[in-house]
Structures are given as structure tokens and as C-alpha cells.
Scaffold this motif. Structure first.
Motif, PDB file in Angstrom:
ATOM      1  N   ILE A 159       7.480  -4.009 -71.150  1.00 33.43           N
ATOM      2  CA  ILE A 159       6.048  -3.832 -70.929  1.00 33.43           C
ATOM      3  C   ILE A 159       5.498  -2.896 -71.995  1.00 33.43           C
ATOM      4  O   ILE A 159       6.160  -1.943 -72.424  1.00 33.43           O
ATOM      5  CB  ILE A 159       5.737  -3.273 -69.518  1.00 33.43           C
ATOM      6  N   ALA A 160       4.312  -3.211 -72.463  1.00 26.94           N
ATOM      7  CA  ALA A 160       3.576  -2.316 -73.363  1.00 26.94           C
ATOM      8  C   ALA A 160       2.554  -1.565 -72.528  1.00 26.94           C
ATOM      9  O   ALA A 160       1.868  -2.161 -71.687  1.00 26.94           O
ATOM     10  CB  ALA A 160       2.885  -3.120 -74.466  1.00 26.94           C
ATOM     11  N   GLU A 161       2.433  -0.277 -72.761  1.00 25.24           N
ATOM     12  CA  GLU A 161       1.548   0.532 -71.932  1.00 25.24           C
ATOM     13  C   GLU A 161       1.235   1.853 -72.625  1.00 25.24           C
ATOM     14  O   GLU A 161       1.774   2.168 -73.688  1.00 25.24           O
ATOM     15  CB  GLU A 161       2.212   0.813 -70.579  1.00 25.24           C
ATOM     16  N   LEU A 162       0.329   2.612 -71.987  1.00 24.83           N
ATOM     17  CA  LEU A 162       0.088   4.000 -72.360  1.00 24.83           C
ATOM     18  C   LEU A 162       0.695   4.877 -71.277  1.00 24.83           C
ATOM     19  O   LEU A 162       0.545   4.582 -70.078  1.00 24.83           O
ATOM     20  CB  LEU A 162      -1.412   4.293 -72.472  1.00 24.83           C
ATOM     21  N   SER A 163       1.349   5.939 -71.672  1.00 22.92           N
ATOM     22  CA  SER A 163       1.990   6.798 -70.678  1.00 22.92           C
ATOM     23  C   SER A 163       1.025   7.877 -70.205  1.00 22.92           C
ATOM     24  O   SER A 163      -0.072   8.035 -70.744  1.00 22.92           O
ATOM     25  CB  SER A 163       3.243   7.449 -71.273  1.00 22.92           C
ATOM     26  N   ASP A 164       1.457   8.625 -69.193  1.00 25.39           N
ATOM     27  CA  ASP A 164       0.665   9.745 -68.701  1.00 25.39           C
ATOM     28  C   ASP A 164       1.097  11.034 -69.388  1.00 25.39           C
ATOM     29  O   ASP A 164       0.956  12.126 -68.842  1.00 25.39           O
ATOM     30  CB  ASP A 164       0.800   9.888 -67.183  1.00 25.39           C
ATOM     31  N   ASP A 165       1.600  10.891 -70.623  1.00 17.49           N
ATOM     32  CA  ASP A 165       2.067  12.064 -71.352  1.00 17.49           C
ATOM     33  C   ASP A 165       1.498  12.017 -72.775  1.00 17.49           C
ATOM     34  O   ASP A 165       0.297  11.923 -72.945  1.00 17.49           O
ATOM     35  CB  ASP A 165       3.600  12.084 -71.358  1.00 17.49           C
ATOM     36  N   ALA A 166       2.351  12.041 -73.771  1.00 19.92           N
ATOM     37  CA  ALA A 166       1.896  12.075 -75.159  1.00 19.92           C
ATOM     38  C   ALA A 166       1.215  10.771 -75.552  1.00 19.92           C
ATOM     39  O   ALA A 166       1.430   9.717 -74.939  1.00 19.92           O
ATOM     40  CB  ALA A 166       3.085  12.356 -76.082  1.00 19.92           C
ATOM     41  N   ASN A 167       0.389  10.845 -76.595  1.00 22.57           N
ATOM     42  CA  ASN A 167      -0.325   9.666 -77.081  1.00 22.57           C
ATOM     43  C   ASN A 167       0.606   8.746 -77.858  1.00 22.57           C
ATOM     44  O   ASN A 167       1.675   9.141 -78.320  1.00 22.57           O
ATOM     45  CB  ASN A 167      -1.482  10.086 -77.973  1.00 22.57           C
ATOM     46  N   GLY A 168       0.148   7.521 -78.039  1.00 22.49           N
ATOM     47  CA  GLY A 168       0.922   6.501 -78.729  1.00 22.49           C
ATOM     48  C   GLY A 168       1.229   5.342 -77.803  1.00 22.49           C
ATOM     49  O   GLY A 168       1.528   5.535 -76.619  1.00 22.49           O
ATOM     50  N   ILE A 169       1.131   4.113 -78.324  1.00 26.39           N
ATOM     51  CA  ILE A 169       1.467   2.929 -77.530  1.00 26.39           C
ATOM     52  C   ILE A 169       2.964   2.948 -77.224  1.00 26.39           C
ATOM     53  O   ILE A 169       3.791   3.186 -78.103  1.00 26.39           O
ATOM     54  CB  ILE A 169       1.082   1.650 -78.283  1.00 26.39           C
ATOM     55  N   VAL A 170       3.320   2.728 -75.971  1.00 27.46           N
ATOM     56  CA  VAL A 170       4.719   2.756 -75.553  1.00 27.46           C
ATOM     57  C   VAL A 170       5.193   1.326 -75.290  1.00 27.46           C
ATOM     58  O   VAL A 170       4.585   0.594 -74.500  1.00 27.46           O
ATOM     59  CB  VAL A 170       4.899   3.612 -74.285  1.00 27.46           C
ATOM     60  N   LEU A 171       6.262   0.924 -75.974  1.00 25.79           N
ATOM     61  CA  LEU A 171       6.935  -0.351 -75.714  1.00 25.79           C
ATOM     62  C   LEU A 171       8.179  -0.024 -74.883  1.00 25.79           C
ATOM     63  O   LEU A 171       9.117   0.609 -75.381  1.00 25.79           O
ATOM     64  CB  LEU A 171       7.316  -1.048 -77.014  1.00 25.79           C
ATOM     65  N   HIS A 172       8.157  -0.424 -73.624  1.00 26.55           N
ATOM     66  CA  HIS A 172       9.220  -0.031 -72.694  1.00 26.55           C
ATOM     67  C   HIS A 172      10.089  -1.245 -72.362  1.00 26.55           C
ATOM     68  O   HIS A 172       9.589  -2.283 -71.916  1.00 26.55           O
ATOM     69  CB  HIS A 172       8.596   0.533 -71.418  1.00 26.55           C
ATOM     70  N   GLN A 173      11.387  -1.099 -72.593  1.00 29.41           N
ATOM     71  CA  GLN A 173      12.324  -2.149 -72.212  1.00 29.41           C
ATOM     72  C   GLN A 173      13.284  -1.589 -71.152  1.00 29.41           C
ATOM     73  O   GLN A 173      13.444  -0.375 -71.011  1.00 29.41           O
ATOM     74  CB  GLN A 173      13.105  -2.659 -73.419  1.00 29.41           C
ATOM     75  N   ASP A 174      13.932  -2.494 -70.449  1.00 30.37           N
ATOM     76  CA  ASP A 174      14.944  -2.096 -69.466  1.00 30.37           C
ATOM     77  C   ASP A 174      16.066  -1.354 -70.211  1.00 30.37           C
ATOM     78  O   ASP A 174      16.683  -1.908 -71.121  1.00 30.37           O
ATOM     79  CB  ASP A 174      15.495  -3.347 -68.774  1.00 30.37           C
ATOM     80  N   PRO A 175      16.320  -0.074 -69.859  1.00 34.37           N
ATOM     81  CA  PRO A 175      17.349   0.698 -70.582  1.00 34.37           C
ATOM     82  C   PRO A 175      18.724   0.036 -70.571  1.00 34.37           C
ATOM     83  O   PRO A 175      19.537   0.280 -71.464  1.00 34.37           O
ATOM     84  CB  PRO A 175      17.377   2.034 -69.837  1.00 34.37           C
ATOM     85  N   SER A 176      18.958  -0.833 -69.593  1.00 33.50           N
ATOM     86  CA  SER A 176      20.277  -1.467 -69.504  1.00 33.50           C
ATOM     87  C   SER A 176      20.489  -2.532 -70.577  1.00 33.50           C
ATOM     88  O   SER A 176      21.606  -3.046 -70.721  1.00 33.50           O
ATOM     89  CB  SER A 176      20.456  -2.107 -68.125  1.00 33.50           C
ATOM     90  N   LEU A 177      19.428  -2.846 -71.343  1.00 36.52           N
ATOM     91  CA  LEU A 177      19.566  -3.875 -72.373  1.00 36.52           C
ATOM     92  C   LEU A 177      20.401  -3.387 -73.560  1.00 36.52           C
ATOM     93  O   LEU A 177      20.738  -4.176 -74.440  1.00 36.52           O
ATOM     94  CB  LEU A 177      18.187  -4.331 -72.859  1.00 36.52           C
ATOM     95  N   GLY A 178      20.689  -2.117 -73.603  1.00 37.02           N
ATOM     96  CA  GLY A 178      21.639  -1.630 -74.615  1.00 37.02           C
ATOM     97  C   GLY A 178      20.984  -1.069 -75.839  1.00 37.02           C
ATOM     98  O   GLY A 178      20.505   0.066 -75.837  1.00 37.02           O
ATOM     99  N   SER A 179      20.926  -1.826 -76.933  1.00 31.33           N
ATOM    100  CA  SER A 179      20.473  -1.322 -78.232  1.00 31.33           C
ATOM    101  C   SER A 179      19.000  -0.934 -78.209  1.00 31.33           C
ATOM    102  O   SER A 179      18.251  -1.225 -77.264  1.00 31.33           O
ATOM    103  CB  SER A 179      20.704  -2.385 -79.314  1.00 31.33           C
ATOM    104  N   THR A 180      18.615  -0.327 -79.303  1.00 30.24           N
ATOM    105  CA  THR A 180      17.219   0.083 -79.449  1.00 30.24           C
ATOM    106  C   THR A 180      16.315  -1.133 -79.612  1.00 30.24           C
ATOM    107  O   THR A 180      16.756  -2.213 -80.001  1.00 30.24           O
ATOM    108  CB  THR A 180      17.051   0.987 -80.681  1.00 30.24           C
ATOM    109  N   LEU A 181      15.074  -0.906 -79.311  1.00 32.80           N
ATOM    110  CA  LEU A 181      14.053  -1.942 -79.489  1.00 32.80           C
ATOM    111  C   LEU A 181      13.633  -1.932 -80.955  1.00 32.80           C
ATOM    112  O   LEU A 181      13.432  -0.867 -81.547  1.00 32.80           O
ATOM    113  CB  LEU A 181      12.890  -1.637 -78.559  1.00 32.80           C
TER     114      LEU A 181
END
Length: 677
Positions: A508-530
């Protein structure tokens, strides 16, 4: 001439002597006046000599004195504009020199050592610009706007803070339009950030202390105060005079008193224990729950007081036990406006000049409290109420490099305080045209397949995203997607869903409730970096900050670099960018700084042309004023000054007259009675 009257021979000797002496005295007086005029060059020695001419001279003296003062003002303004013109000329030459350095250092043969040496040169140019920005004239600091008594630019934590204003000082030049003698923030030297507009209407509530001049009124035209009429249950009409009301509290008190007196005088019982009050942006009335119990307000002919206060509503709408609220009169946001949020405000993070400060707004009760806490952070920020008086804007007053620009962020777990105040610099509503300090985000669109010559989505794709398990999907931005951060995030998620990626379970792409910047979030269990890879030469991923992001393996988050930071767009910023890019051996940064300097060349030329236009107007005005003084002095001279030729002839005549009178008087004194027999 003196002569012996016919009656003298039959008069006494004493009388004859006195008469002749009187004639001699008048001649002497005329000679004295004429001698004074010859000595001073003035035909009139005092107003009583000629009242009509003296009045004309007085009027001309006043006009000449005012003209001389205007000439002194023109000289003062001309001197100041010459200093401004010289300063802008120096700035223009400095821009051209720095731009030449940027162009030279874009050559592939430039070494890091050469660029480091040129950075030292740019540093000296920045110092020179600082001195020029604080140039003084006889009227004060010429780039300070309306504050000419203090240096407009100060060094501030490695940056340069502009402390002047956007206005200008003017002097009385007696011209149809004014000519400024200082320059404000609207030039290459003095400027504050442009993009810092609040995005939320804080919807200030109506309180008793709200001044009537601080409300838009139900009609949006303010409040016209006057007499307001009302009746209870279609009874007799009474009136209440609100012409002296200053606050909503004054209106509430006057209505409470008038309706209470009405109930007492007419035996009604309309007003409940809550009386007249305020709620939200409305005036409210507590009407007792009784049959046929209602209050109707009327405006007298030519008045709109009731309509402006939201009390005179649509025909057939009265205040009843179930209808107790007038129309919204839209109070303006002021510094004393209380904050009204369902949840308490929390902390926000302010970043500027490479420094980060967390500010706790939980104690803020009014807009002024928010202002004091943000400005008190010491980061060179200024808070203002926006022009519509609906929200607040935060301005950055400090010129600095790209990497040290201002941002306002959330602090996790604080109820999205910055977003609720509308001051987060990167929210869903942030426009993409504000990214990269106004350069926006470049995408690939409307490209044709080079083989078929037909539209082809593959050649219009901007970048590909590869998840940790190797799954890949592409993102093709359309022009309609490039509006806000929210529309960009929606498009990324749409492309993921369309290509079989589970949203939000896997990505999912989203904005977090913390620092600025677009966040691309993947399931951490997928292993390697995005991974993000630009396609077709598109700059979209770079401009969105995705290529310079950081990945957190524990959360599966790839946070893009914040490209919506806010900074001052002036010459100091461009030179700092060039210096820092030269030291970092950053060719792309040098290119961007060179482009910025090119824009400042045009601004400097425009400013100098404007000053030149003012100088020409001053020269023309000075010439006209000098001609006016010459004409007035000529007219005054014709009325006041002595005609020496005429005076000389008259002086000779009076001398002859005096001599004859003395001789005649002497001869008369020597006659005896025998001379008359």
C-alpha cells in the motif's frame, strides 16, 4: 514740490514755519522710505504699505516654500533611488558572475578541487550580497520595506533571515502617484517563502468577545448596525437599538434585556432560562415550550441589521422551541479565537536549517497560543492568519540550501495535530506543483510507439516497483493524477490493484502519521527490500523522492524523501545551493542552481527597470517643480521688488523738492513787515 500757499502771507510767522516744516518732514519721510527700498531692493517694506500686494506676496511665499520643500524631498528620493539603483546593479553583476561559474563548472573537465575553489569564490559573493542587502541611504536601510531603521537581513544559523516587510516607504513628492524610496520583500534580495498556506478552515466559534467587525455576517457583507424590530407570537412590534454595539456580547445583552422587558410589558413568557446566547457561529434563543410561542425579528426599511446577524431569516422561519438557531454569521479567525477540536492537540515536528524541534501544542487555547509556540521554537518561522481569515499560514523567513529547507511534520501518536491545523507541509492536499521548490513532478505522457506510431502504454510508464518476493508492477501516471499527493497515492494503489497486487495486504502507498514523505509499505515477510526503477526516462520517481528514500526492514516501509519542503526563493538561496553543490561535486545540483540564478537575472533587471522608471519620474517632477518656482519667484519679484530706474528718478526729484523747500523756508524767515507792505 513745496510751495507757499496763498494764505501764508496773511498768516503768522509761526504758522508759516510750521507748515513749511511739515512739508519738509513729509519729503524727508518719503526720502527715508525710498532709501530703505533702495537699500533692500523691496518696493514694500511692510504689509500696510499696500495690503493687496502684500496678500499676493504672502500667497506666493507660501507656494515657493512648499515647492522648495518638495524639491528637497525630490532630492532626498533621487539620492535614495540612486543608491538602490547602484545596489541592484552590483547584485546584477554578481548574479552574472555566479551564473558564469555555474556554467563553467558543468563542463566534464571540472575537477572536485576546482569546484571546491569556486565554492570559496561563491562564499565571498554571498558575503558581498549580505553587505549590499544591508545598504543604507539617508533614509535608512533601502531594502527594509517599511522598517528602514533596522538591518533587513541578518545571519541566522548559517542561513540569512529577512526581517523587513513587503511594503515600501514613501515621501511627500506632491505627485499623482507615490514613488517608493525603499524596496520590500518582492525582489531577489528580500523575500519570504511563498508556499506555506494553511489547508484547513479552523471554523472559529462565535464568542461574546467576538467583535462585530470580525464577522462576515450571514450575507457575507459584514454587519450593518442599526435598529432591529421583533415581536412575540405576532404581538405588538418592539424595537432594540444595536447601533452602539461593538461585540457579539453587546448584541446578546441588548436582546436579552429587550425581550425580557417585552415579556413583562405584554404578559408573554417567550424567553426561556437560556435566554439569548451563542453556539458555533450562530446566535441562539431559548424559547419556552408553549403553544403558539415564537419570536419573529424584522428589519426596518433600509436596514439589514437583522439579516446580517442571522436573526431575520427566510419568510416563515421564526424562533420556536424546536428552531432556536439563527443563520451562521461566519466569524473571522483572529488571534484571540479559541481552538475547537474534538481531540486535544498534541505535538508537531518543525524542521528548518538542518535543525529539528518538537513543539507541544497541547496547552494552546487560542490561535495566538499556537503562534507563540511555533515562533518561539527559534527556527526563523512566522505565523500569520490567512487573507480569508479562516486559517493560519506558516512562513519561512530564512534563506538556506535545499537540504535544509523547512518542513512541518506529524509526531506519531499525536492525533495528526499538524494536519488538523492545516499546516503539515506534506499532506494529502499538498499540490504537486509545490514539489521540488516549485518545479513540480515531471511524468511521461502522450508518447507514441516508435514502430507503430500509435499510443502505447508501455512507453508512457513512469516507473516499476518490485516487491521483496520479486513481484513487479508498473505505474503509469496520467495528467489528471498529477494534482495532489493524495491523487498520486491513489494512482499508485490503483495500478497495484489492476496488476494483481493485494492492497493493503501485500502493498500500500500512503502517508504516515509521522515524518513526511510518501510511504510504500509492503508485507515485511516478503523478504528483500522494495525496489523502484525509473522507466522511459521519466523523472517522476526522482521528483517524488522515491529514488532517494530509505527502507525499514522491520516494518517493510520504503519512505520517500520529502520533496515538499518550503524555503525562501531569493538570491541567497540560489547562491547557497551553488556553493553547496560545488563542494559536493554535484553536477545536477550545480545545474539546478544555475537555472535559479538565471531566473534571478530577470528579476534583477525588472527591479532595476522599475527603479529607473521611478528615477525618471523624479527627474521630470523636479524639472516641473523648478519651473513652477521660477514662475512664482518672477511673479513675486514683479509685485515686491523695486524698480531701480523709477526709484532713482524719484529719489532725484525728492532731493530737489527737499532743497527747494528748505530754501523757500529760509527765505520766508528773512522777510520783515516791510516786504509785505
Amino acid at each position: 514740490m513745496n510751495k507757499i500757499p496763498s494764505y501764508i502771507p496773511r498768516s503768522s510767522t509761526l504758522m508759516a514755519s510750521r507748515t513749511n516744516l511739515d512739508h519738509i518732514g513729509r519729503t524727508n519721510l518719503d526720502l527715508y522710505k525710498l532709501q530703505s527700498s533702495l537699500a533692500t531692493g523691496l518696493a514694500l517694506q511692510k504689509p500696510s504699505d499696500d495690503a493687496v500686494r502684500a496678500t499676493s506676496i504672502s500667497l506666493l511665499d507660501d507656494r515657493i516654500a512648499r515647492s522648495e520643500q518638495h524639491l528637497r524631498n525630490l532630492d532626498h528620493a533621487e539620492s535614495t533611488l540612486n543608491i538602490i539603483d547602484g545596489a541592484i546593479g552590483e547584485v546584477h553583476d554578481l548574479i552574472l558572475s555566479s551564473k558564469d561559474i555555474a556554467l563553467e563548472q558543468l563542463n566534464f573537465g571540472s575537477s572536485p578541487g576546482e569546484r571546491e575553489n569556486e565554492a570559496i569564490v561563491i562564499d565571498s559573493m554571498i558575503d558581498s550580497l549580505f553587505n549590499t542587502a544591508n545598504r543604507e541611504s539617508v533614509g535608512g536601510f533601502v531594502f527594509g520595506g517599511t522598517i528602514a531603521g533596522q538591518a533587513p537581513v541578518e545571519s541566522f544559523y548559517g542561513g540569512f533571515r529577512f526581517r523587513g516587510t513587503d511594503g515600501t516607504l514613501k515621501t511627500d513628492l506632491d505627485l499623482a502617484s507615490s514613488v517608493p524610496i525603499t524596496l520590500g520583500a518582492s525582489n531577489s534580495i528580500g523575500a519570504i517563502s511563498a508556499r506555506s498556506k494553511g489547508t484547513v478552515d479552523l471554523d472559529p466559534p462565535l464568542i461574546n468577545d467576538t467583535r462585530l467587525v470580525d464577522v462576515y455576517g450571514a450575507r457575507g457583507l459584514g454587519v450593518q448596525l442599526g435598529v432591529l424590530e421583533f415581536s412575540v407570537a405576532d404581538g405588538p412590534v418592539a424595537s432594540v437599538d444595536l447601533s452602539n454595539a461593538d461585540t457579539i456580547g453587546d448584541v446578546v445583552d441588548a436582546l436579552n434585556l429587550a425581550i425580557t422587558q417585552y415579556d413583562e410589558e405584554h404578559g408573554t413568557d417567550a424567553l426561556g432560562p437560556g435566554g439569548v446566547g451563542v453556539s458555533g457561529g450562530n446566535i441562539t434563543l431559548d424559547i419556552r415550550n408553549a403553544a403558539d410561542n415564537f419570536i419573529t425579528f424584522f428589519d426596518v426599511t433600509g436596514s439589514t441589521t437583522g439579516a446580517d446577524l442571522g436573526l431575520v431569516m427566510n419568510p416563515g422561519e421564526d424562533f420556536t422551541p424546536s428552531f432556536t438557531r439563527g443563520e451562521d454569521i461566519n466569524p473571522k479567525l483572529t488571534w484571540n479565537s479559541p481552538l475547537q477540536f474534538d481531540d486535544q492537540l498534541g505535538e508537531i515536528r518543525l524542521k528548518n536549517l538542518g535543525r529539528s524541534v518538537v513543539v507541544d501544542l497541547s496547552t494552546a487555547q487560542t490561535v495566538q497560543d499556537v503562534r507563540n509556540l511555533i515562533e518561539g521554537a527559534g527556527l526563523g518561522l512566522r505565523v500569520e492568519i490567512n487573507t480569508d481569515c479562516t486559517g493560519i499560514d506558516v512562513f519561512n523567513e530564512v534563506s538556506t540550501g535545499r537540504d535544509q529547507a523547512m518542513s512541518i511534520e506529524e509526531v506519531a501518536g499525536n492525533n495528526m495535530t499538524a494536519t488538523r491545523l492545516g499546516i503539515r507541509t506534506m499532506s494529502d492536499q499538498t499540490r504537486l506543483t509545490d514539489f521540488n521548490h516549485g518545479k513540480g513532478v515531471q511524468i511521461i505522457t502522450n508518447q507514441m510507439n516508435p514502430v507503430t506510431g500509435l499510443p502505447d502504454p508501455d512507453v508512457n510508464t513512469d516507473f516499476a516497483i518490485t516487491l521483496g518476493d520479486g513481484t513487479e508492477f508498473t505505474v503509469n501516471f496520467r495528467p489528471e493524477d498529477m494534482v495532489t499527493v493524495g491523487t498520486v497515492i491513489d494512482r499508485i494503489n490503483e495500478e497495484a490493484v489492476a496488476q494483481g497486487i493485494g492492497v493493503p495486504s501485500r502493498f500500500i502507498a500512503e502517508l504516515s502519521d509521522d515524518a513526511n514523505g510518501i510511504v510504500l509499505h509492503q508485507d515485511p515477510s516478503l523478504g528483500s527490500t522494495l525496489d523502484i526503477e525509473p522507466l522511459n526516462g521519466s523523472f517522476a520517481a526522482r521528483d517524488l523522492g522515491l529514488l532517494d528514500g530509505t527502507y525499514n526492514a522491520s516494518t517493510g516501509e520504503h519512505r520517500a524523501e520529502d520533496r515538499a519542503t518550503v524555503r525562501v526563493d531569493n538570491l541567497f538561496s540560489a547562491l547557497i545551493d551553488l556553493r553547496d553543490s560545488l563542494r559536493a561535486n554535484d553536477t545536477f545540483g550545480i545545474s539546478l542552481a544555475g537555472e535559479a540564478l538565471e531566473s534571478h537575472v530577470g528579476r534583477a533587471v525588472e527591479t532595476r527597470a522599475l527603479v529607473g522608471g521611478y528615477s525618471q519620474r523624479l527627474a521630470d517632477a523636479k524639472q516641473r517643480e523648478e519651473q513652477r518656482v521660477l514662475i512664482d519667484e518672477t511673479s513675486r519679484s514683479e509685485i515686491r521688488d523695486l524698480d531701480y530706474a523709477e526709484a532713482s528718478v524719484r529719489f532725484s526729484t525728492l532731493q530737489t523738492q527737499l532743497q527747494a523747500g528748505i530754501q523757500a523756508t529760509t527765505a520766508l524767515q528773512q522777510l520783515s513787515i516791510l516786504n509785505y507792505l
